[in-house]
Design an enzyme around this catalytic site. Structure first.
Site, PDB file in Angstrom:
ATOM      1  N   SER A  63       9.102 -11.990   0.284  1.00 23.70           N
ATOM      2  CA  SER A  63       8.188 -11.713  -0.839  1.00 23.70           C
ATOM      3  C   SER A  63       8.845 -11.080  -2.057  1.00 23.70           C
ATOM      4  CB  SER A  63       7.051 -10.805  -0.380  1.00 23.70           C
ATOM      5  OG  SER A  63       6.165 -11.522   0.416  1.00 23.70           O
ATOM      6  N   LYS A  66       8.654 -13.045  -5.189  1.00 24.23           N
ATOM      7  CA  LYS A  66       7.420 -13.140  -5.996  1.00 24.23           C
ATOM      8  C   LYS A  66       7.622 -12.536  -7.395  1.00 24.23           C
ATOM      9  CE  LYS A  66       4.278 -13.502  -2.046  1.00 24.23           C
ATOM     10  NZ  LYS A  66       4.462 -13.141  -0.691  1.00 24.23           N
ATOM     11  N   TYR A 188       5.919 -22.777  -2.014  1.00 19.62           N
ATOM     12  CA  TYR A 188       5.781 -21.318  -1.806  1.00 19.62           C
ATOM     13  C   TYR A 188       6.745 -20.851  -0.706  1.00 19.62           C
ATOM     14  CZ  TYR A 188       3.930 -17.033   0.191  1.00 19.62           C
ATOM     15  OH  TYR A 188       3.834 -15.763   0.725  1.00 19.62           O
ATOM     16  N   TYR A 240       1.790  -3.875  -1.300  1.00 19.06           N
ATOM     17  CA  TYR A 240       0.493  -4.181  -0.669  1.00 19.06           C
ATOM     18  C   TYR A 240      -0.308  -2.917  -0.390  1.00 19.06           C
ATOM     19  CZ  TYR A 240       3.721  -7.955   0.012  1.00 19.06           C
ATOM     20  OH  TYR A 240       4.678  -8.886  -0.199  1.00 19.06           O
ATOM     21  N   VAL A 258       9.288  -9.233   3.948  1.00 16.38           N
ATOM     22  CA  VAL A 258       9.322  -9.047   5.400  1.00 16.38           C
ATOM     23  C   VAL A 258      10.693  -9.312   6.019  1.00 16.38           C
ATOM     24  CG1 VAL A 258       6.875  -9.345   5.969  1.00 16.38           C
ATOM     25  CG2 VAL A 258       8.359 -11.343   5.809  1.00 16.38           C
TER      26      VAL A 258
HETATM   27  O1  DON Z   1       3.918 -15.558   3.246  1.00 18.94           O
HETATM   28  C1  DON Z   1       4.582 -14.963   4.076  1.00 18.94           C
HETATM   29  O2  DON Z   1       4.069 -14.563   5.110  1.00 18.94           O
HETATM   30  C2  DON Z   1       6.046 -14.687   3.823  1.00 18.94           C
HETATM   31  N1  DON Z   1       6.711 -15.826   3.414  1.00 18.94           N
HETATM   32  C3  DON Z   1       6.281 -13.598   2.858  1.00 18.94           C
HETATM   33  C4  DON Z   1       5.583 -12.348   3.239  1.00 18.94           C
HETATM   34  C5  DON Z   1       6.290 -11.115   2.857  1.00 18.94           C
HETATM   35  O3  DON Z   1       7.487 -11.036   2.668  1.00 18.94           O
HETATM   36  C6  DON Z   1       5.428  -9.919   2.800  1.00 18.94           C
HETATM   37  N2  DON Z   1       6.189  -8.753   2.482  1.00 18.94           N
HETATM   38  N3  DON Z   1       6.311  -7.683   2.918  1.00 18.94           N
END
Ligand code: DON
Length: 304
Positions: A63, A66, A188, A240, A258
């Site tokens: 993420s 983003k 995405y 978040y 993540v």
């Molecule tokens: O959409 C997802 O679940 C992952 N590709 C990215 C989520 C993410 O990195 C959330 N961050 N803490």
């Protein structure tokens, strides 16, 4: 500022956190990463680089990407973007569906998954070659052509991406997705799969910290005001439902992923990237947050 000495002191202070937290395993490819990797790299606006630990090993930025996507979309679409996505903290998990229904398909902000999926849709409509153009922009920011997507991570996430697929379907239902659902999801996931080392990520965040150099990377151009606003959204929405805690502890605009990475900026001073795959219950790197907390504590350089 003696960042070198400060980082060395911090590395000793975080030792008790070794082994705390769990790495993400909902994306099969991420479960294979050694959870005890750790790196921090700081790039100052005057061009110095100070690093410690595994700073040249690429990891999945997830993420954190983003921020780059928002920058690109804002450059192409300007303020019109905010008709399709909000700029309020959600207070919910990154992949929450609940707010999206309550808000009739307008995601709370561009850093939760729903918002980033809308941003991906916008980029698909604006860019001639979305995959290639996006990667070229990120490479320019990092000043490194070796930065790449990891297609295995992207497809392994697509296979298990049931919630993101639900989000995309709900966006389509509310008329907030112009392109084909499957194509938007693939793009995405591909953005999330970008791999960078701490050194590359820190360099790529520097343009968001540097108040004097114009933000012009290929045809992506952002004004001082737009960069300021991206930093504001990082501050309020980058972590978040942990954004309040992160602000309270650290006090630097930042964005987590993540994969255990964090990119953050001290406006006017430096950009910093940390990587430690063990996460807290909100999906943010335990050691990464602690290191940044100690950094602003020792340097007295938070934005507050
Ligand atoms: O959409 C997802 O679940 C992952 N590709 C990215 C989520 C993410 O990195 C959330 N961050 N803490």
């Amino acid at each position: 500022m003696e960042y070198n000495e400060i980082l060395t002191a911090i590395a000793a202070e975080i030792a008790p956190l070794r082994g705390v937290g769990r790495q993400a395993d909902y994306i099969p490819a991420l479960a294979k990463v050694n959870p005890d990797r750790f790196g921090i790299c700081l790039t100052t606006t005057d061009g110095s680089e100070i690093g410690l630990g595994d700073i040249d090993e690429p990891f999945s930025i997830q993420s954190v990407t983003k921020v780059f996507s928002l920058g690109m979309a804002l450059s192409h679409m300007g303020e019109e973007l905010w008709r399709r996505v909000g700029k309020e903290p959600s207070g919910s998990a990154f992949n929450s569906l609940i707010d999206l229904e309550l808000d009739h398909g307008v995601p709370r902000n561009p850093f939760i998954n729903a918002g980033a999926i809308v941003v991906s849709d916008i980029l698909m409509s604006c860019l001639a070659y979305p995959e290639a153009d996006y990667l070229a922009f990120v490479r320019l920011l990092a000043d490194d052509d070796s930065v790449d997507y990891n297609r295995e991570v992207a497809s392994s996430e697509r296979e298990k991406g049931y919630v993101n697929a639900a989000i995309a379907n709900m966006l389509k239902y509310y008329g907030n997705l112009d392109n084909d659902i499957e194509a938007v999801l693939r793009f995405y996931f591909l953005q999330c799969s970008v791999e960078m080392s701490c050194r590359q990520l820190s360099r790529a965040f520097l343009p968001f910290a540097d108040r004097h150099k114009e933000f012009v990377y290929g045809d992506v151009k952002l004004s001082y005001s737009q960069v300021k606003r991206i930093n504001a959204i990082m501050q309020t929405c980058g972590f978040y439902n942990d954004a309040g805690e992160y602000s309270y502890l650290v006090g630097l605009p930042g964005k987590s992923g993540v994969g255990g990475g964090i990119g953050a900026v001290s406006p006017g001073r430096y950009a910093v990237a940390t990587w430690s795959p063990r996460l807290n219950s909100k999906g943010n790197s335990v050691m990464g947050m602690k290191v940044l907390e100690l950094l602003t504590t020792h340097t007295h350089e938070s934005i507050f």
